[in-house]
Write an enzyme that holds these catalytic residues in place. Structure first.
Site, short mmCIF file in Angstrom:
data_model
loop_
_atom_site.label_atom_id
_atom_site.label_comp_id
_atom_site.label_asym_id
_atom_site.label_seq_id
_atom_site.Cartn_x
_atom_site.Cartn_y
_atom_site.Cartn_z
N SER A 234 15.17 37.23 53.11
CA SER A 234 14.86 35.99 53.83
C SER A 234 15.46 34.77 53.14
CB SER A 234 13.35 35.84 53.98
OG SER A 234 12.84 36.86 54.82
N ARG A 235 14.81 34.28 52.08
CA ARG A 235 15.31 33.16 51.30
C ARG A 235 14.98 33.42 49.83
NH1 ARG A 235 18.16 32.33 54.72
NH2 ARG A 235 18.60 30.45 55.92
N GLU A 264 23.03 30.39 44.90
CA GLU A 264 24.08 31.29 45.38
C GLU A 264 25.43 30.59 45.26
OE1 GLU A 264 22.93 32.38 49.36
OE2 GLU A 264 21.23 33.60 48.66
N HIS A 283 24.00 38.07 49.97
CA HIS A 283 23.60 37.32 51.17
C HIS A 283 24.44 37.74 52.38
CE1 HIS A 283 21.61 33.33 52.60
NE2 HIS A 283 21.70 34.21 53.58
N ALA A 285 23.05 40.11 54.70
CA ALA A 285 22.18 40.79 55.66
C ALA A 285 22.50 40.39 57.09
CB ALA A 285 20.72 40.51 55.34
#
Length: 329
Positions: A234-235, A264, A283, A285
């Site tokens: 998610s985050r 990131e 990252h 997904a």
């Protein structure tokens, strides 16, 4: 007739050249950086809309928007990079795409969950570097069909993960701040601590807000059963990364899989880099060969629609100057 003018942050949309070609005669598109308020002002001068992805738009950035800007298009799901209150104060709409990659993200959550639980990365490394290993060399691996899964957040992606994990586990628990819905095929718990105490594999699917920052901290990691697996697509800010690394080193939990991080790209000195039993992905997904052009097309279509006074065709309003804001799913 004056065409709508759309400003696009550099790197925000995949296949932008093809999009621009397809919009000839329909809209004018310009691109440029938005890292500073001055750059925002230069790019959006005379523009009707602005498109961003992960570029951060603070109060100062939004104050610098050209006066003609009516809408910000967020190419993605999360809204934590945009100051929604500032946009609302300026009567600038914000449109996002909560459903453009539901299946891709749910698939990645399952890939990380299964990979972490079954110690796939460690097994691969053992074969490559040592020639072989025994199952017990990888540590305890509970039978997944005897485990309870916990899903935190039951929006689109959370429910897609529930549908995928149900055939693998004994029970599914879910926690969310929203009320339960009829016909649910999982057990909803009212306390996050109860879910963490009972679930052997936990997947996070909530937005990042001040209330959810470091939702999973050292104390909550200690509540999880020995050998438990944690997944976050998610985050990054949902998880205290230093606490997670320490918990993995200490064996407080068994394994984890992360696709998102507080910073990131992941810093070279991040404690996650040498944490054991941890599967990392950069990252991605959201990504599939189809999702990137899908996102670009839907975002641009919706931004153009709003500039013309219409509702979004694909996504949703996070800020609608005419109606209350909609929370991210």
């Amino acid at each position: 007739m004056t065409l709508p003018r759309i400003a696009v942050a550099e790197g925000a949309l995949a296949g932008l050249d093809d999009l621009i070609d397809g919009l000839r005669g329909t809209a004018e598109v310009r691109t440029g950086p938005v890292g500073t308020p001055d750059e925002v002002a230069a790019l959006t001068d005379g523009a009707d809309g602005l498109v961003v992805s992960l570029q951060r738009l603070t109060d100062a950035h939004i104050a610098a928007l050209g006066r003609s800007v009516r809408v910000i298009g967020r190419a993605g799901v999360g809204l934590d990079t945009i100051d929604l209150d500032a946009a609302r104060a300026r009567s600038v709409a914000v449109v996002y795409q909560p459903d453009y990659a539901t299946n891709e993200v749910a698939d990645q959550a399952m890939a990380l969950l299964l990979g972490a639980h079954r110690r796939v990365v460690q097994a691969d490394r053992a074969v490559r570097e040592q020639g072989w290993c025994g199952g017990t060399d990888l540590g305890p691996i509970p039978a997944l069909q005897e485990c309870t899964a916990g899903v935190v957040g039951t929006g689109r992606i959370g429910r897609a993960v529930i549908a995928r994990i149900r055939p693998f586990v004994r029970d599914v628990l879910a926690y969310d701040v929203v009320d339960s819905s009829p016909g649910e095929d999982f057990e909803r718990v009212s306390d996050l601590g109860e879910l963490l105490r009972r679930a052997h594999v936990v997947s996070l699917h909530v937005p990042l807000t001040p209330d959810t920052h470091h939702l999973i901290d050292a104390g909550r990691l200690r509540r999880m059963p020995p050998g438990a697996v944690l997944v976050n697509v998610s985050r990054g800010g949902l998880v205290d990364e230093a606490a997670l690394a320490a918990a993995l080193h200490a064996g407080i939990i068994g394994a984890a899989g992360l696709d998102v991080f507080e910073q990131e790209p992941l810093p070279a000195d991040s404690p996650l880099r040498d944490a054991p039993n941890l599967v990392l992905s950069p990252h991605i997904a959201w990504y599939s060969s189809e999702s990137a052009p899908r996102l670009a097309s839907r975002t641009m279509t919706d931004v153009l629609a709003v500039t013309l006074g219409n509702r979004p065709e694909h996504g949703s309003f996070a800020v609608d100057p005419q109606r209350p804001a909609v929370a991210a799913s």
